[in-house]
Write a protein that holds these residues in place. Structure first.
Motif, PDB file in Angstrom:
ATOM      1  N   ALA A 189       0.819  -1.211   0.000  1.00 15.18           N
ATOM      2  CA  ALA A 189       0.000   0.000   0.000  1.00 15.18           C
ATOM      3  C   ALA A 189       0.848   1.255   0.000  1.00 15.18           C
ATOM      4  O   ALA A 189       1.980   1.270   0.486  1.00 15.18           O
ATOM      5  CB  ALA A 189      -0.926   0.005   1.218  1.00 15.18           C
ATOM      6  N   LEU A 190       0.266   2.306  -0.542  1.00 15.47           N
ATOM      7  CA  LEU A 190       0.873   3.632  -0.562  1.00 15.47           C
ATOM      8  C   LEU A 190      -0.137   4.620  -0.011  1.00 15.47           C
ATOM      9  O   LEU A 190      -1.285   4.646  -0.453  1.00 15.47           O
ATOM     10  CB  LEU A 190       1.250   4.027  -1.997  1.00 15.47           C
ATOM     11  CG  LEU A 190       1.829   5.429  -2.214  1.00 15.47           C
ATOM     12  CD1 LEU A 190       3.234   5.529  -1.617  1.00 15.47           C
ATOM     13  CD2 LEU A 190       1.861   5.775  -3.704  1.00 15.47           C
ATOM     14  N   LEU A 191       0.272   5.430   0.971  1.00 16.55           N
ATOM     15  CA  LEU A 191      -0.582   6.502   1.478  1.00 16.55           C
ATOM     16  C   LEU A 191      -0.079   7.826   0.930  1.00 16.55           C
ATOM     17  O   LEU A 191       1.100   8.163   1.082  1.00 16.55           O
ATOM     18  CB  LEU A 191      -0.566   6.554   3.007  1.00 16.55           C
ATOM     19  CG  LEU A 191      -1.293   7.759   3.638  1.00 16.55           C
ATOM     20  CD1 LEU A 191      -2.795   7.702   3.372  1.00 16.55           C
ATOM     21  CD2 LEU A 191      -1.027   7.847   5.139  1.00 16.55           C
ATOM     22  N   ILE A 192      -0.972   8.582   0.298  1.00 13.70           N
ATOM     23  CA  ILE A 192      -0.660   9.933  -0.155  1.00 13.70           C
ATOM     24  C   ILE A 192      -1.274  10.904   0.846  1.00 13.70           C
ATOM     25  O   ILE A 192      -2.499  10.955   1.004  1.00 13.70           O
ATOM     26  CB  ILE A 192      -1.207  10.202  -1.567  1.00 13.70           C
ATOM     27  CG1 ILE A 192      -0.636   9.196  -2.560  1.00 13.70           C
ATOM     28  CG2 ILE A 192      -0.874  11.635  -2.013  1.00 13.70           C
ATOM     29  CD1 ILE A 192      -1.196   9.331  -3.969  1.00 13.70           C
ATOM     30  N   GLY A 193      -0.430  11.662   1.535  1.00  9.07           N
ATOM     31  CA  GLY A 193      -0.904  12.584   2.559  1.00  9.07           C
ATOM     32  C   GLY A 193      -0.115  13.879   2.533  1.00  9.07           C
ATOM     33  O   GLY A 193       0.934  13.959   1.895  1.00  9.07           O
ATOM     34  N   ASP A 194      -0.624  14.880   3.257  1.00 12.20           N
ATOM     35  CA  ASP A 194       0.028  16.197   3.189  1.00 12.20           C
ATOM     36  C   ASP A 194       0.417  16.745   4.556  1.00 12.20           C
ATOM     37  O   ASP A 194       0.731  17.934   4.675  1.00 12.20           O
ATOM     38  CB  ASP A 194      -0.879  17.203   2.469  1.00 12.20           C
ATOM     39  CG  ASP A 194      -2.074  17.640   3.310  1.00 12.20           C
ATOM     40  OD1 ASP A 194      -2.504  16.865   4.190  1.00 12.20           O
ATOM     41  OD2 ASP A 194      -2.566  18.762   3.076  1.00 12.20           O
ATOM     42  N   SER A 195       0.423  15.898   5.583  1.00 12.69           N
ATOM     43  CA  SER A 195       0.720  16.413   6.916  1.00 12.69           C
ATOM     44  C   SER A 195       1.553  15.422   7.713  1.00 12.69           C
ATOM     45  O   SER A 195       1.564  14.213   7.414  1.00 12.69           O
ATOM     46  CB  SER A 195      -0.573  16.719   7.671  1.00 12.69           C
ATOM     47  OG  SER A 195      -1.214  15.511   8.037  1.00 12.69           O
ATOM     48  N   PRO A 196       2.231  15.906   8.764  1.00 16.51           N
ATOM     49  CA  PRO A 196       2.986  14.993   9.621  1.00 16.51           C
ATOM     50  C   PRO A 196       2.130  13.896  10.251  1.00 16.51           C
ATOM     51  O   PRO A 196       2.623  12.790  10.473  1.00 16.51           O
ATOM     52  CB  PRO A 196       3.568  15.933  10.685  1.00 16.51           C
ATOM     53  CG  PRO A 196       3.750  17.238   9.975  1.00 16.51           C
ATOM     54  CD  PRO A 196       2.533  17.326   9.080  1.00 16.51           C
ATOM     55  N   VAL A 197       0.848  14.176  10.553  1.00 19.10           N
ATOM     56  CA  VAL A 197       0.021  13.113  11.138  1.00 19.10           C
ATOM     57  C   VAL A 197      -0.242  12.003  10.131  1.00 19.10           C
ATOM     58  O   VAL A 197      -0.360  10.826  10.503  1.00 19.10           O
ATOM     59  CB  VAL A 197      -1.304  13.652  11.725  1.00 19.10           C
ATOM     60  CG1 VAL A 197      -1.048  14.620  12.865  1.00 19.10           C
ATOM     61  CG2 VAL A 197      -2.187  14.264  10.670  1.00 19.10           C
ATOM     62  N   ASP A 198      -0.331  12.339   8.846  1.00 21.79           N
ATOM     63  CA  ASP A 198      -0.455  11.310   7.814  1.00 21.79           C
ATOM     64  C   ASP A 198       0.802  10.444   7.782  1.00 21.79           C
ATOM     65  O   ASP A 198       0.726   9.209   7.700  1.00 21.79           O
ATOM     66  CB  ASP A 198      -0.668  11.945   6.434  1.00 21.79           C
ATOM     67  CG  ASP A 198      -1.976  12.692   6.317  1.00 21.79           C
ATOM     68  OD1 ASP A 198      -2.983  12.220   6.873  1.00 21.79           O
ATOM     69  OD2 ASP A 198      -1.990  13.758   5.681  1.00 21.79           O
ATOM     70  N   HIS A 199       1.958  11.099   7.822  1.00 24.78           N
ATOM     71  CA  HIS A 199       3.230  10.376   7.798  1.00 24.78           C
ATOM     72  C   HIS A 199       3.339   9.433   8.991  1.00 24.78           C
ATOM     73  O   HIS A 199       3.751   8.270   8.852  1.00 24.78           O
ATOM     74  CB  HIS A 199       4.392  11.375   7.778  1.00 24.78           C
ATOM     75  CG  HIS A 199       5.736  10.734   7.846  1.00 24.78           C
ATOM     76  ND1 HIS A 199       6.436  10.585   9.020  1.00 24.78           N
ATOM     77  CD2 HIS A 199       6.509  10.181   6.872  1.00 24.78           C
ATOM     78  CE1 HIS A 199       7.588   9.987   8.779  1.00 24.78           C
ATOM     79  NE2 HIS A 199       7.655   9.725   7.489  1.00 24.78           N
ATOM     80  N   GLU A 200       2.948   9.915  10.161  1.00 26.34           N
ATOM     81  CA  GLU A 200       3.047   9.097  11.363  1.00 26.34           C
ATOM     82  C   GLU A 200       2.066   7.921  11.308  1.00 26.34           C
ATOM     83  O   GLU A 200       2.408   6.802  11.724  1.00 26.34           O
ATOM     84  CB  GLU A 200       2.790   9.945  12.606  1.00 26.34           C
ATOM     85  CG  GLU A 200       2.792   9.196  13.924  1.00 26.34           C
ATOM     86  CD  GLU A 200       4.117   8.548  14.273  1.00 26.34           C
ATOM     87  OE1 GLU A 200       4.133   7.708  15.192  1.00 26.34           O
ATOM     88  OE2 GLU A 200       5.139   8.863  13.624  1.00 26.34           O
ATOM     89  N   ALA A 201       0.866   8.150  10.804  1.00 25.36           N
ATOM     90  CA  ALA A 201      -0.105   7.060  10.671  1.00 25.36           C
ATOM     91  C   ALA A 201       0.416   5.983   9.728  1.00 25.36           C
ATOM     92  O   ALA A 201       0.275   4.784   9.993  1.00 25.36           O
ATOM     93  CB  ALA A 201      -1.446   7.603  10.183  1.00 25.36           C
TER      94      ALA A 201
END
Length: 259
Positions: A189-201
């Motif tokens: 899986a790949l998560l595309i996110g724009d914030s540090p909380v996305d990165h941490e999740a």
């Protein structure tokens, strides 16, 4: 006389790194506000956050916020404060519903993120499975996607906020829900996110992370959080996905559920 030479591995270009990410991706998990659209572009988030603070004040609960939280431009910060205070599901549910109504109003003027729509449609056409894992309301996400003609690209796989505010990212709960429903391993899986909380999740879930930063401030926050791969536009990602062509998506595999 001997010469001492040191061999160094060539540094992969940003495009090559994107190719490697895309090549091993079976499912793509999207954050919503940022990578798919700017939800509050026409209904500014600071005003929404202020309205939530004012509502808490009418309930005699303004004191649970720090000074910074009382003046935040981010409605999610107010929600987190209520969760931290442990006020019970009644207050949390009412505050969450108030934010959901504001988000629903915002969908009418939300600005699509450049290249997001064609990227979503292209990945879907290639057989890559998509889901949304977001701190926004699933009702809001569904309404926006339907309005853009993108609902079929995600089907039922929209996982977002409810009154259980402790499950907001960076908790990986909604990522795990998506992986379980899609029977996908985190490594696929790949998560595309724009914030540090996305990165941490993503880190907690064992999912590869690709940061989207629409400005230098966002890019700096992601870099400070440890994100290795960050793009300022989805256009190069779309080009890489289009390179692969029909029949090139990884074959879905069955995996054990994650908890």
């Amino acid at each position: 006389m001997t010469s001492d030479t040191t061999r160094t591995e060539p540094v992969a270009s940003p495009t090559d790194r994107l190719r490697r990410l895309v090549a091993r991706t079976e499912v793509v998990l999207w954050d919503f506000d940022g990578p798919i659209c700017r939800l509050f572009s026409g209904h500014p988030a600071p005003g929404v956050a202020g309205g939530l603070v004012d509502w808490l004040e009418t309930r005699g609960l303004r004191g649970l916020l720090t000074e910074a939280e009382r003046h935040t431009a981010d409605p999610q910060v107010v929600l987190r404060a209520v969760d931290r205070a442990g006020l019970g599901r009644g207050v949390a549910a009412e505050l969450e519903e108030r934010l959901t109504q504001e988000e629903l109003r915002a969908t009418a003027t939300a600005m699509p993120t450049a290249w997001a729509d064609p990227l979503i449609r292209t990945w879907t056409a290639l057989g890559v499975r998509l889901a949304v894992a977001s701190n926004n309301s699933p009702r809001v996400i569904g309404a926006y996607l339907a309005g853009r003609g993108l609902a079929d690209c995600f089907g039922p796989h929209i996982y977002g906020r409810d009154a259980a505010l402790h499950r907001l990212k960076p908790d990986p709960y909604h990522l795990h829900r998506a992986l379980n429903a899609l029977t996908a391993a985190p490594a696929a899986a790949l998560l595309i996110g724009d914030s540090p909380v996305d990165h941490e999740a993503a880190r907690r879930a064992g999912v590869t992370f690709l940061g989207y930063a629409r400005n230098a401030r966002k890019a700096r926050l992601l870099a400070d959080a440890g994100a290795r791969d960050v793009i300022g536009s989805l256009e190069p990602l779309l080009r890489v996905v289009r390179e692969r062509g029909p029949g090139s998506a990884p074959r879905p595999q069955q995996h054990l559920p994650h908890h």
